[in-house]
Design an enzyme around this catalytic site. Structure first.
Site, mmCIF file in Angstrom:
data_model
loop_
_atom_site.group_PDB
_atom_site.id
_atom_site.type_symbol
_atom_site.label_atom_id
_atom_site.label_comp_id
_atom_site.label_asym_id
_atom_site.label_seq_id
_atom_site.Cartn_x
_atom_site.Cartn_y
_atom_site.Cartn_z
ATOM 1 N N ALA A 67 0.844 -1.195 0.000
ATOM 2 C CA ALA A 67 0.000 0.000 0.000
ATOM 3 C C ALA A 67 0.876 1.241 0.000
ATOM 4 C CB ALA A 67 -0.921 0.008 1.218
ATOM 5 N N ASP A 68 0.305 2.316 -0.503
ATOM 6 C CA ASP A 68 0.988 3.595 -0.444
ATOM 7 C C ASP A 68 -0.057 4.692 -0.331
ATOM 8 O OD1 ASP A 68 3.803 4.732 -0.615
ATOM 9 O OD2 ASP A 68 2.687 6.041 -1.968
#
Length: 188
Positions: A67-68
């Site tokens: 995730a970012d």
């Protein structure tokens, strides 16, 4: 069981919340934006690269989640501040404005890659210089995209939120659960 390509305690807490069994792994990627890359493309690319790097790091058949999160204010991309002065600069720009928080989540298995994007609108109240100085002095904003943590002390800065609270924290649970269900991983 999945691997989480992140050492973020917040992302771990969110997976615990929906009772996903996971193991965290440390990965490192180059997070430099490409020339003319849109914020959406940037955050999706990084989530995928993190999941891919995690997949290469673990010799197993378990999926890897990456995730970012980025903050976008008036067209400007805010990642994590490089220091206290950078955090103050970000908070001054967010003060009294609406900004977007974009969090991409990617799931990479042995045979496929899937990604989802969550975009939320966060409305900040007007911040005084005293507010900004006091908040930055806590150290909380230094490792957070946009220089603040919605689940922390900065919660008092937020007038309202349109979107996903967990997405602003760094792992949108609706999108995460959707990805996991698509590869037959049960939650709670």
């Amino acid at each position: 069981m999945i691997y989480l390509a992140s050492l973020s305690s917040r992302r771990g807490e969110l997976l615990n919340q929906i009772k996903v069994e996971y193991q965290q792994i440390a990965i490192t990627i180059d997070e430099t934006p490409y020339s003319k890359e849109t914020p959406q493309d940037y955050v999706i690319r990084l989530a995928l690269e993190k999941a891919r790097a995690g997949r290469m790091a673990v010799p197993t058949t378990y999926p890897v989640l990456g995730a970012d999160t980025v903050v976008v204010c008036e067209g400007q991309l805010f990642g994590k501040p490089i220091d206290a002065d950078d955090a103050k600069r970000m908070l001054r720009q967010l003060s009294g404005h609406c900004h977007q928080v974009m969090t991409a989540v990617a799931l990479v298995t042995k045979i496929e890659e899937r990604v989802r994007l969550n975009i939320s609108n966060v409305h900040f109240r007007q911040l005084s210089e005293v507010d900004i100085q006091a908040y930055v002095s806590t150290g909380e904003p230094l490792d957070k995209a946009g220089g603040y943590a919605i689940q922390g002390l900065a919660s008092v800065f937020i007038k309202y939120l349109e979107g996903s609270y967990s997405g602003v924290m760094g792992l949108p649970l609706f999108e995460t659960a959707t990805l996991l269900a698509e590869v037959d991983i049960k939650i709670f």
